[in-house]
Design a protein around this motif. Structure first.
Motif, mmCIF file in Angstrom:
data_model
loop_
_atom_site.group_PDB
_atom_site.id
_atom_site.type_symbol
_atom_site.label_atom_id
_atom_site.label_comp_id
_atom_site.label_asym_id
_atom_site.label_seq_id
_atom_site.Cartn_x
_atom_site.Cartn_y
_atom_site.Cartn_z
ATOM 1 N N MET A 13 0.834 -1.200 0.000
ATOM 2 C CA MET A 13 0.000 0.000 0.000
ATOM 3 C C MET A 13 0.873 1.257 0.000
ATOM 4 O O MET A 13 0.673 2.158 -0.826
ATOM 5 N N THR A 73 0.953 3.762 -3.332
ATOM 6 C CA THR A 73 0.080 4.936 -3.227
ATOM 7 C C THR A 73 0.885 6.230 -3.410
ATOM 8 O O THR A 73 1.897 6.436 -2.745
ATOM 9 N N GLU A 78 -2.544 10.977 -5.714
ATOM 10 C CA GLU A 78 -3.877 10.397 -5.563
ATOM 11 C C GLU A 78 -4.483 10.696 -4.196
ATOM 12 O O GLU A 78 -5.695 10.832 -4.070
ATOM 13 N N LEU A 79 -3.621 10.824 -3.182
ATOM 14 C CA LEU A 79 -4.141 11.146 -1.851
ATOM 15 C C LEU A 79 -4.642 12.592 -1.779
ATOM 16 O O LEU A 79 -5.481 12.925 -0.946
ATOM 17 N N THR A 90 -12.332 14.220 1.391
ATOM 18 C CA THR A 90 -11.522 13.795 2.532
ATOM 19 C C THR A 90 -11.082 15.006 3.363
ATOM 20 O O THR A 90 -11.154 16.147 2.891
#
Lengths: 144, 144
Positions: free
Chosen positions: B122, B126, B130-131, B140
């Motif tokens: 992960m 990641t 994208e976060l 978010t």
DNA sequence: TAAATAAAGGACAAATTTATCCTTTATTAT
DNA sequence: ATAATAAAGGATAAATTTGTCCTTTATTTA
């Protein structure tokens, strides 16, 4: 991942379980030697484990620590972690947010959930008994 | 799981990425307010991130922190964790053993490996980009 | 060039975690 | 009963992490 105290707690619990399986009660000195941990600090941790009924402690000559054979297959790894570090590592938000949920998620919520749930599943399904088996057969080790 | 410093680092990096996407350079004050972190402590963490080329820092008037748009899709979450906490959380032994391997495994080796590998996968797959998307869309959140 | 701005960095302080030492309490064996 | 044993518990110390403050350095704008 886990605190040092928690690492010691896990190792100590598994070692005590193994020795209990062999019919031996073990003392603090023996435990801290086998798991390579500072003695007095380990004593504090064992006290916490005893208060949480994860291990039995017996005072006096021929005293020491033990885990009931019937009980050790019921004690989950999560209980040891909970007693020392709490449950936030396997239940909490990866970024430490107090209010983090599917409704109000942190940026890593979905990605982290997968990992945390895997960790939780592992901790809540693994018993101290099964972790002690490797010590008996000599296939697993507690130090180095 | 992660240290507070690392949690702040992840939040700050994602926030800076989002603001960079909007064409805005952000200052320390703004960052620490948005991620609810102590200002001076956050400054130290940002310095580490800058030294590790995870964020760019610009001194002087209209200065602040930024992440190149092209770069943020290449920066992995693991790089942020590595810069602050090191890689032991996603590469090391669950019980902290230095020499723990399939050949000489600790009692939780096999069970923990599954979790750690999931975490590693992960973190290493990641991207910061994208976060940051969820912040842009308002889906978010970085605090509470 | 001077003033203003903002990060970098050094020194220090508080809080927490890890670790040690010594006394007390409970238990056993003599 | 007494002595010996071993864990419990209190007080304290060391180490690490977290947090603060103030000065220095780099950069921009006037």
């Amino acid at each position: 991942m886990f605190s040092k105290a928690c690492e010691y707690a896990i190792k100590a619990t598994i070692y005590i379980a193994d020795q209990s399986n062999r019919g031996r009660r073990v003392g603090l000195k023996d435990i801290s030697k086998q798991i390579a941990s500072p003695e007095a600090f380990t004593a504090k941790i064992l006290q916490q484990l005893a208060r949480n009924q994860i291990v039995d402690s017996i005072k006096g000559p021929n005293g020491g620590f033990a885990i009931d054979s019937g009980k050790m297959s019921k004690i989950k790894l999560s209980q040891v972690v909970l007693a020392i570090d709490g449950d936030s590592v396997y239940k909490g938000c990866g970024l430490g947010l107090k209010e983090c949920s599917a409704k109000q998620p942190c940026p890593v919520h979905e990605k982290f959930k997968v990992v945390r749930d895997e960790l939780r599943k592992m901790l809540e399904s693994t018993t101290i008994w099964e972790l002690s088996l490797g010590l008996k057969t000599g296939l697993t080790f507690l130090h180095r």
